[in-house]
Design a protein around this motif. Structure first.
Motif, PDB file in Angstrom:
ATOM      1  N   ARG A   1       0.832  -1.209   0.000  1.00 42.44           N
ATOM      2  CA  ARG A   1       0.000   0.000   0.000  1.00 42.44           C
ATOM      3  C   ARG A   1       0.865   1.257   0.000  1.00 42.44           C
ATOM      4  NH1 ARG A   1      -1.643   3.305   3.925  1.00 42.44           N
ATOM      5  NH2 ARG A   1      -0.710   1.956   5.512  1.00 42.44           N
ATOM      6  N   LYS A   2       1.944   1.236   0.802  1.00 42.86           N
ATOM      7  CA  LYS A   2       2.842   2.395   0.854  1.00 42.86           C
ATOM      8  C   LYS A   2       3.520   2.618  -0.500  1.00 42.86           C
ATOM      9  CE  LYS A   2       3.962   2.199   5.798  1.00 42.86           C
ATOM     10  NZ  LYS A   2       5.041   2.062   6.797  1.00 42.86           N
ATOM     11  N   SER A   3       3.945   1.531  -1.108  1.00 43.34           N
ATOM     12  CA  SER A   3       4.587   1.639  -2.418  1.00 43.34           C
ATOM     13  C   SER A   3       3.616   2.177  -3.457  1.00 43.34           C
ATOM     14  CB  SER A   3       5.118   0.272  -2.856  1.00 43.34           C
ATOM     15  OG  SER A   3       6.129  -0.186  -1.985  1.00 43.34           O
ATOM     16  N   LEU A   4       2.367   1.757  -3.373  1.00 45.36           N
ATOM     17  CA  LEU A   4       1.356   2.233  -4.316  1.00 45.36           C
ATOM     18  C   LEU A   4       1.105   3.731  -4.157  1.00 45.36           C
ATOM     19  CD1 LEU A   4      -1.234  -0.700  -4.194  1.00 45.36           C
ATOM     20  CD2 LEU A   4       0.185  -0.034  -6.150  1.00 45.36           C
ATOM     21  N   ILE A   5       1.129   4.207  -2.913  1.00 47.48           N
ATOM     22  CA  ILE A   5       0.948   5.647  -2.661  1.00 47.48           C
ATOM     23  C   ILE A   5       2.070   6.442  -3.333  1.00 47.48           C
ATOM     24  CG2 ILE A   5       0.970   7.434  -0.884  1.00 47.48           C
ATOM     25  CD1 ILE A   5      -0.359   5.382   0.999  1.00 47.48           C
ATOM     26  N   LEU A   6       3.310   5.981  -3.137  1.00 44.52           N
ATOM     27  CA  LEU A   6       4.451   6.649  -3.749  1.00 44.52           C
ATOM     28  C   LEU A   6       4.387   6.542  -5.270  1.00 44.52           C
ATOM     29  CD1 LEU A   6       7.164   8.102  -3.541  1.00 44.52           C
ATOM     30  CD2 LEU A   6       8.261   5.868  -3.254  1.00 44.52           C
ATOM     31  N   ALA A   7       4.017   5.356  -5.777  1.00 43.20           N
ATOM     32  CA  ALA A   7       3.940   5.149  -7.219  1.00 43.20           C
ATOM     33  C   ALA A   7       2.906   6.072  -7.850  1.00 43.20           C
ATOM     34  CB  ALA A   7       3.595   3.693  -7.525  1.00 43.20           C
ATOM     35  N   LYS A   8       1.765   6.237  -7.182  1.00 42.81           N
ATOM     36  CA  LYS A   8       0.713   7.112  -7.692  1.00 42.81           C
ATOM     37  C   LYS A   8       1.215   8.546  -7.796  1.00 42.81           C
ATOM     38  CE  LYS A   8      -4.065   8.554  -6.795  1.00 42.81           C
ATOM     39  NZ  LYS A   8      -5.237   8.408  -5.893  1.00 42.81           N
ATOM     40  N   LYS A   9       1.923   8.994  -6.762  1.00 41.40           N
ATOM     41  CA  LYS A   9       2.461  10.363  -6.763  1.00 41.40           C
ATOM     42  C   LYS A   9       3.503  10.546  -7.858  1.00 41.40           C
ATOM     43  CE  LYS A   9       5.851  13.157  -4.465  1.00 41.40           C
ATOM     44  NZ  LYS A   9       7.077  12.982  -5.211  1.00 41.40           N
ATOM     45  N   GLU A  10       4.417   9.575  -7.973  1.00 37.12           N
ATOM     46  CA  GLU A  10       5.475   9.664  -8.972  1.00 37.12           C
ATOM     47  C   GLU A  10       4.911   9.623 -10.391  1.00 37.12           C
ATOM     48  OE1 GLU A  10       9.026   9.603  -8.729  1.00 37.12           O
ATOM     49  OE2 GLU A  10       8.852  10.086  -6.608  1.00 37.12           O
ATOM     50  N   LEU A  11       3.950   8.734 -10.621  1.00 34.71           N
ATOM     51  CA  LEU A  11       3.370   8.605 -11.958  1.00 34.71           C
ATOM     52  C   LEU A  11       2.567   9.849 -12.328  1.00 34.71           C
ATOM     53  CD1 LEU A  11       3.105   6.768 -14.396  1.00 34.71           C
ATOM     54  CD2 LEU A  11       1.088   5.734 -13.341  1.00 34.71           C
ATOM     55  N   PHE A  12       1.886  10.425 -11.345  1.00 37.18           N
ATOM     56  CA  PHE A  12       1.128  11.655 -11.589  1.00 37.18           C
ATOM     57  C   PHE A  12       2.078  12.781 -11.994  1.00 37.18           C
ATOM     58  CE2 PHE A  12      -0.570  15.744 -10.134  1.00 37.18           C
ATOM     59  CZ  PHE A  12      -1.807  15.755 -10.770  1.00 37.18           C
ATOM     60  N   THR A  13       3.188  12.896 -11.280  1.00 38.86           N
ATOM     61  CA  THR A  13       4.177  13.929 -11.598  1.00 38.86           C
ATOM     62  C   THR A  13       4.766  13.719 -12.985  1.00 38.86           C
ATOM     63  OG1 THR A  13       4.751  14.155  -9.252  1.00 38.86           O
ATOM     64  CG2 THR A  13       6.331  15.010 -10.852  1.00 38.86           C
ATOM     65  N   LEU A  14       5.069  12.451 -13.297  1.00 36.84           N
ATOM     66  CA  LEU A  14       5.685  12.126 -14.581  1.00 36.84           C
ATOM     67  C   LEU A  14       4.735  12.404 -15.745  1.00 36.84           C
ATOM     68  CD1 LEU A  14       8.049  10.886 -16.190  1.00 36.84           C
ATOM     69  CD2 LEU A  14       7.023   8.635 -15.774  1.00 36.84           C
ATOM     70  N   THR A  15       3.497  11.932 -15.633  1.00 35.58           N
ATOM     71  CA  THR A  15       2.548  12.058 -16.742  1.00 35.58           C
ATOM     72  C   THR A  15       2.011  13.478 -16.908  1.00 35.58           C
ATOM     73  OG1 THR A  15       0.777  11.285 -15.261  1.00 35.58           O
ATOM     74  CG2 THR A  15       1.843   9.643 -16.669  1.00 35.58           C
ATOM     75  N   ASN A  16       2.211  14.328 -15.916  1.00 37.45           N
ATOM     76  CA  ASN A  16       1.791  15.720 -16.033  1.00 37.45           C
ATOM     77  C   ASN A  16       2.930  16.630 -16.481  1.00 37.45           C
ATOM     78  OD1 ASN A  16      -1.152  16.460 -14.971  1.00 37.45           O
ATOM     79  ND2 ASN A  16      -0.411  14.669 -13.855  1.00 37.45           N
ATOM     80  N   SER A  17       4.023  16.010 -16.878  1.00 38.71           N
ATOM     81  CA  SER A  17       5.164  16.763 -17.389  1.00 38.71           C
ATOM     82  C   SER A  17       5.102  16.816 -18.917  1.00 38.71           C
ATOM     83  CB  SER A  17       6.469  16.098 -16.949  1.00 38.71           C
ATOM     84  OG  SER A  17       7.559  16.609 -17.667  1.00 38.71           O
ATOM     85  N   PRO A  18       5.320  17.990 -19.518  1.00 37.67           N
ATOM     86  CA  PRO A  18       5.334  18.082 -20.980  1.00 37.67           C
ATOM     87  C   PRO A  18       6.352  17.137 -21.622  1.00 37.67           C
ATOM     88  CG  PRO A  18       5.293  20.277 -20.000  1.00 37.67           C
ATOM     89  CD  PRO A  18       5.517  19.307 -18.875  1.00 37.67           C
ATOM     90  N   ALA A  19       7.432  16.863 -20.893  1.00 40.38           N
ATOM     91  CA  ALA A  19       8.460  15.975 -21.429  1.00 40.38           C
ATOM     92  C   ALA A  19       7.908  14.579 -21.688  1.00 40.38           C
ATOM     93  CB  ALA A  19       9.641  15.899 -20.461  1.00 40.38           C
ATOM     94  N   PHE A  20       6.953  14.147 -20.845  1.00 40.75           N
ATOM     95  CA  PHE A  20       6.402  12.805 -21.023  1.00 40.75           C
ATOM     96  C   PHE A  20       5.613  12.697 -22.321  1.00 40.75           C
ATOM     97  CE2 PHE A  20       3.110   9.531 -20.273  1.00 40.75           C
ATOM     98  CZ  PHE A  20       3.956   8.440 -20.096  1.00 40.75           C
ATOM     99  N   TYR A  21       4.917  13.767 -22.681  1.00 43.09           N
ATOM    100  CA  TYR A  21       4.184  13.759 -23.948  1.00 43.09           C
ATOM    101  C   TYR A  21       5.155  13.706 -25.122  1.00 43.09           C
ATOM    102  CZ  TYR A  21       0.190  14.895 -21.035  1.00 43.09           C
ATOM    103  OH  TYR A  21      -0.783  14.847 -20.077  1.00 43.09           O
ATOM    104  N   GLY A  22       6.303  14.343 -24.952  1.00 46.44           N
ATOM    105  CA  GLY A  22       7.339  14.243 -25.966  1.00 46.44           C
ATOM    106  C   GLY A  22       7.867  12.823 -26.090  1.00 46.44           C
ATOM    107  N   ILE A  23       8.025  12.147 -24.940  1.00 45.12           N
ATOM    108  CA  ILE A  23       8.472  10.750 -24.939  1.00 45.12           C
ATOM    109  C   ILE A  23       7.462   9.870 -25.672  1.00 45.12           C
ATOM    110  CG2 ILE A  23       8.933   8.745 -23.473  1.00 45.12           C
ATOM    111  CD1 ILE A  23       9.974  10.725 -21.345  1.00 45.12           C
ATOM    112  N   CYS A  24       6.184  10.069 -25.366  1.00 46.07           N
ATOM    113  CA  CYS A  24       5.123   9.285 -26.007  1.00 46.07           C
ATOM    114  C   CYS A  24       5.116   9.505 -27.517  1.00 46.07           C
ATOM    115  CB  CYS A  24       3.762   9.662 -25.424  1.00 46.07           C
ATOM    116  SG  CYS A  24       3.535   9.195 -23.694  1.00 46.07           S
TER     117      CYS A  24
END
Length: 242
Positions: free
Chosen positions: A4-27
């Protein structure tokens, strides 16, 4: 260890990553690179073959750049900003922190693979394709992405900057992805060739591109992913007490 703790951190990290313009460039880079490789460089429609092997053969190559882009910030940026000290003070074990970071990176890989689906799905009606082979190819791509992501995270934890993490990961992935080409280009003794192939990620991915799910390759990806994550926890423990 609490997932559960790992999922909380993963959710935060993934949210930060996918809300970055750089990620859209990667995609965009990932989808364009794979599509151009298939349709133009391989001239897929003139090949007269009903398989997606030319498409999936690009994945080890494009992962060399894409995976470092995804993982370079994970630990290196925390270290550069000094926030890693704060991260290490929260009531999470090293495994929970590493697993959370890994799930976020792997989640990004899953998003990329989902974005790749329209290409094979649009071609399916044009021939007699084996859906079982396609499933095997995506299974291999997931496993390749998991192992490469774990390796990228390990190298990010060893780096002091994003640039260093990116370059280090890219260089190591070039070696682990393409080293098996030496066995094709050079006439090496069988035992040396076997040793080189064993450490090559793309060699173990190759059987999946043929629709073959070999338990030896499954074991390799599972063990290599766990090994890289384990080494990542050792680095974090060292940082914590140094």
């Amino acid at each position: 260890m609490e997932i559960r703790k790992s999922l909380i951190l993963a959710k935060k990290e993934l949210f930060t990553l996918t809300n970055s313009p750089a990620f859209y460039g990667i995609c965009l880079f990932f989808t364009l690179f794979c599509s151009i490789w298939l349709y133009y460089l391989n001239s897929f429609f003139t090949m007269n073959v009903a398989n997606f092997r030319p498409y999936f053969s690009t994945f080890p190559i494009v992962f060399i750049l894409v995976i470092p882009m995804i993982t370079m910030k994970s630990w290196a940026e925390e270290r550069k900003l000094g926030s890693i000290e704060l991260l290490l003070t929260i009531p999470f074990s090293e495994w929970e922190l590493v697993l959370g970071k890994f799930m976020a990176a792997f989640g990004a890989v899953i998003i990329l693979l989902l974005l790749s689906l329209p290409v094979p799905l649009s071609i399916l009606p044009l021939g007699h394709f084996d859906l079982g082979v396609l499933l095997g190819e995506y299974t291999g791509a997931l496993l390749l992405g998991a192992s490469a992501s774990a390796l990228g995270l390990l190298l990010s934890s060893l780096s002091k900057s994003q640039a260093g993490a990116f370059l280090g990961s890219a260089v190591v992935l070039v070696i682990t992805m393409l080293i098996n080409q030496l066995t094709i280009a050079l006439s090496l003794p069988p035992f040396i060739a076997a040793g080189i192939n064993f450490i090559s990620l793309s060699f173990h991915f190759d059987s999946f591109t043929k629709g073959i799910i070999d338990t030896r390759d499954l074991a390799f990806f599972a063990i290599s992913t766990l090994l890289f994550l384990f080494l990542n926890t050792r680095v974090i423990i060292y940082r914590k007490w140094s």
